[in-house]
Write an enzyme that holds these catalytic residues in place. Structure first.
Site, PDB file in Angstrom:
ATOM      1  N   ASN A 149       0.812  -1.228   0.000  1.00 30.66           N
ATOM      2  CA  ASN A 149       0.000   0.000   0.000  1.00 30.66           C
ATOM      3  C   ASN A 149       0.845   1.279   0.000  1.00 30.66           C
ATOM      4  O   ASN A 149       0.412   2.307  -0.492  1.00 30.66           O
ATOM      5  CB  ASN A 149      -1.040  -0.002   1.137  1.00 30.66           C
ATOM      6  CG  ASN A 149      -0.433  -0.127   2.510  1.00 30.66           C
ATOM      7  OD1 ASN A 149       0.738  -0.481   2.652  1.00 30.66           O
ATOM      8  ND2 ASN A 149      -1.214   0.140   3.528  1.00 30.66           N
ATOM      9  N   LYS A 172      12.572  -7.187   1.818  1.00 31.84           N
ATOM     10  CA  LYS A 172      11.669  -8.040   1.034  1.00 31.84           C
ATOM     11  C   LYS A 172      10.413  -7.217   0.739  1.00 31.84           C
ATOM     12  O   LYS A 172       9.530  -7.068   1.588  1.00 31.84           O
ATOM     13  CB  LYS A 172      11.328  -9.304   1.829  1.00 31.84           C
ATOM     14  CG  LYS A 172      10.061 -10.033   1.395  1.00 31.84           C
ATOM     15  CD  LYS A 172      10.171 -10.633   0.011  1.00 31.84           C
ATOM     16  CE  LYS A 172       8.864 -11.308  -0.418  1.00 31.84           C
ATOM     17  NZ  LYS A 172       7.878 -10.346  -0.994  1.00 31.84           N
ATOM     18  N   SER A 226      -0.527  -7.537   7.782  1.00 32.23           N
ATOM     19  CA  SER A 226      -1.721  -7.947   8.524  1.00 32.23           C
ATOM     20  C   SER A 226      -1.367  -8.523   9.886  1.00 32.23           C
ATOM     21  O   SER A 226      -0.265  -9.045  10.097  1.00 32.23           O
ATOM     22  CB  SER A 226      -2.491  -8.992   7.718  1.00 32.23           C
ATOM     23  OG  SER A 226      -1.757 -10.204   7.707  1.00 32.23           O
ATOM     24  N   GLU A 247       4.005  -3.575  12.671  1.00 33.99           N
ATOM     25  CA  GLU A 247       2.952  -2.570  12.452  1.00 33.99           C
ATOM     26  C   GLU A 247       1.852  -3.301  11.711  1.00 33.99           C
ATOM     27  O   GLU A 247       1.976  -3.582  10.520  1.00 33.99           O
ATOM     28  CB  GLU A 247       3.535  -1.384  11.663  1.00 33.99           C
ATOM     29  CG  GLU A 247       2.652  -0.157  11.743  1.00 33.99           C
ATOM     30  CD  GLU A 247       1.847   0.031  10.489  1.00 33.99           C
ATOM     31  OE1 GLU A 247       0.675  -0.404  10.484  1.00 33.99           O
ATOM     32  OE2 GLU A 247       2.375   0.598   9.525  1.00 33.99           O
ATOM     33  N   CYS A 281      -3.511   1.269   6.801  1.00 32.28           N
ATOM     34  CA  CYS A 281      -3.775   0.652   8.114  1.00 32.28           C
ATOM     35  C   CYS A 281      -4.393   1.654   9.069  1.00 32.28           C
ATOM     36  O   CYS A 281      -5.014   1.270  10.046  1.00 32.28           O
ATOM     37  CB  CYS A 281      -2.478   0.129   8.721  1.00 32.28           C
ATOM     38  SG  CYS A 281      -1.642  -1.021   7.658  1.00 32.28           S
ATOM     39  N   GLU A 382     -11.269  -5.071   9.100  1.00 33.78           N
ATOM     40  CA  GLU A 382     -10.682  -3.983   8.326  1.00 33.78           C
ATOM     41  C   GLU A 382     -11.172  -4.116   6.879  1.00 33.78           C
ATOM     42  O   GLU A 382     -10.906  -5.122   6.226  1.00 33.78           O
ATOM     43  CB  GLU A 382      -9.157  -4.167   8.389  1.00 33.78           C
ATOM     44  CG  GLU A 382      -8.353  -2.932   8.209  1.00 33.78           C
ATOM     45  CD  GLU A 382      -6.854  -3.206   8.381  1.00 33.78           C
ATOM     46  OE1 GLU A 382      -6.432  -4.362   8.539  1.00 33.78           O
ATOM     47  OE2 GLU A 382      -6.110  -2.216   8.341  1.00 33.78           O
TER      48      GLU A 382
HETATM   49  C1  SIN Z   1      -0.002   2.324   6.777  1.00 33.92           C
HETATM   50  O1  SIN Z   1      -1.068   2.225   6.232  1.00 33.92           O
HETATM   51  O2  SIN Z   1       0.454   1.379   7.384  1.00 33.92           O
HETATM   52  C2  SIN Z   1       0.841   3.563   6.730  1.00 33.92           C
HETATM   53  C3  SIN Z   1       0.112   4.803   6.732  1.00 33.92           C
HETATM   54  C4  SIN Z   1       0.992   6.009   7.006  1.00 33.92           C
HETATM   55  O3  SIN Z   1       2.209   5.914   7.171  1.00 33.92           O
HETATM   56  O4  SIN Z   1       0.434   7.092   7.076  1.00 33.92           O
END
Ligand code: SIN
Length: 479
Positions: A149, A172, A226, A247, A281, A382
């Site tokens: 993403n 990776k 995830s 994260e 996320c 999500e």
């Molecule tokens: C993410 O979706 O994990 C990152 C979003 C961000 O850094 O603002």
């Protein structure tokens, strides 16, 4: 465009052959092929990172900072080309891709500056003939596993601090978006980062990840992705007690109180919800709006959503691109159908769309659903798409309880003009990141990361340096 793996400063195909196609999610055009690397490629990269470690670690902080700063400069100088490449492989609108390149470069720049501030400590001892020193030293060889993403920023916010701390790294990248990573590798070489300090291996995630955790020399792995995969990595990391930063998933609540500035709340909602087509996320996933402003907020949000333009990220004025793949489309459609079946009111959007001929069926209309309930998937899972489910609340306590009723704890947002409430609510939200009257909190100098099932470890700010440093206590007897 670079399409080979970077191992020990050389560009190489997969050791056992094999390639993966990289496609434009908006058109299905095959952009190129990259190596379908596996365990042996990962082992070669780990060996290169281990060989490069002593010389890189022994540099002064200023000597490590210099090529990092140059890398950040090069990223900004080549921002247009990097952004176009990103839009083509990932789909996000070009303006967002440009924004991501600047964001990604800011992590490298910040880390280059922090390299010079890795301070130790002296601690008063209990004996007159002893001294206590606390040293902070690089953990050693590290690896990162990054998502599609944010194909550049999720790498640089790991790579920058790792290198600044004196570690070497194996990267990776996600199979869907390896080209941005390989382009960064080219710039790293041009910036003067020595061979083996950065290695990039594309290919089979399971095989590459397995080799990384099998290698005792890899002392730290940072992962964004995830919660499910994060849990598997925790099991793998147990083998050699490899340090982790995770994260993971989020399910951000977005609270709007009666006393909020509604225009600001709508701007914040648009920023957090529809950035990257809702594939972040930290996207707001559950909107809770106090009864007194509920109808006005929904009406204003709907008007703002109506102005979004769906299309290929390279087309003019497009603000929402495609979803990454068919599975993502199916999930978003399922969440919307589930909510509508269970009684949510469709305010706007709600279906797939084809913005123009020649585009794939991976475009989903920006959508608002009103009146979501606990029984609906949108309340617990999500969505990772452009869907804003809204629900009414009455009291502050109720809003906090609803917001915290989630296993996730990455980001939360709320809007109020009452300063006392602002502090009270910020303290009570069980989230690692809180946007208080702010829908876009991400920035290189602040600690990004979650609590609960959203993981642990922080990226950004001075806090990230701890992730790549070991503490060593030296007890010095004066004799
Ligand atoms: C993410 O979706 O994990 C990152 C979003 C961000 O850094 O603002």
């Amino acid at each position: 465009m670079q399409n080979l793996n970077l191992i020990d400063g050389r560009w190489c195909p997969a050791l056992h052959g094999g390639q993966l196609a990289v496609t434009d999610p908006a058109t299905d055009e095959v952009l190129t092929h990259v190596p379908n690397g596996g365990a042996d490629d990962a082992r070669a990269a780990i060996a290169a990172a281990a060989a490069a470690l002593p010389a890189w670690r022994d540099r002064t902080a200023a000597e490590r900072a210099r090529p990092l700063r140059r890398l950040a400069e090069l990223m900004l100088e080549r921002a247009d080309a990097l952004a176009t490449l990103m839009t083509r492989e990932q789909g996000k609108p070009l303006a967002e891709a440009r924004g991501e390149i600047a964001y990604a470069a800011s992590f490298i720049e910040w880390a280059a500056e922090e390299a010079k501030r890795i301070y130790g400590e002296t601690v008063p001892a209990s004996h007159p003939d002893k001294r206590i020193l606390v040293l902070r030293q690089p953990v050693g060889v590290t690896a990162c596993i990054t998502p599609w993403n944010f194909p550049a920023a999720m790498i640089t916010r790991k790579l920058g601090p790792a290198l600044a701390a004196g570690c070497t790294m194996v990267v990776k990248p996600a199979a869907q978006t390896p080209l941005s990573a390989l382009a960064l590798g080219e710039l790293a070489i041009e910036a003067g980062i020595p061979a083996g300090v950065v290695n990039i291996v594309t290919g089979d995630a399971r095989a590459i990840g397995g080799a990384i955790f099998d290698a005792p020399v890899v002392r730290k792995v940072s992962f964004t992705g995830s919660t499910e995969v994060g849990q598997q990595l925790m099991v793998q990391a147990a083998q050699h007690v490899t340090r982790l930063s995770l994260e993971l998933g989020g399910h951000a609540p977005f609270l709007v109180f009666d006393d909020a500035d509604l225009d600001a709340a709508v701007r914040g909602a648009m920023a957090t919800k529809f950035r990257n087509s809702g594939q972040t996320c930290i996207c707001a996933n559950r909107f809770f709006v106090q009864a007194g402003v509920h109808d006005a907020f929904v009406a204003r949000l709907s008007a703002a959503v109506a102005d979004l333009r769906l299309g290929h990220g390279l087309d003019d004025d497009v603000t929402v691109g495609p979803l990454i793949d068919d599975a993502a489309m199916a999930k978003v459609a399922d969440h919307v159908d589930d909510a509508r079946r269970k009684g949510a009111r469709l305010v706007i959007g709600g279906a797939a769309a084809t913005p123009r001929p020649g585009l794939t069926a991976r475009f989903f209309q920006p959508t608002i659903l009103d009146g979501f309930t606990d029984q609906m998937k949108v309340c617990h899972e999500e969505t990772f798409g452009p869907v804003a489910p809204v629900r009414r609340f009455t009291t502050e306590d109720e809003a906090i309880a609803l917001a915290n009723a989630s296993p996730f704890g990455l980001a939360a947002y709320f809007y109020t003009r009452d300063a006392s409430r602002l502090m009270r609510v910020a303290e009570r939200l069980e989230y690692g990141i809180v946007g208080a009257n702010d829908g876009a909190p991400s920035t290189a100098q602040a600690p990004f990361g979650g609590v609960k099932a959203s993981g642990f470890g922080r990226e950004g700010g001075r806090y990230v340096m701890h992730e790549y440093l070991d503490i060593k206590y030296v007890s010095w007897g004066l004799g």
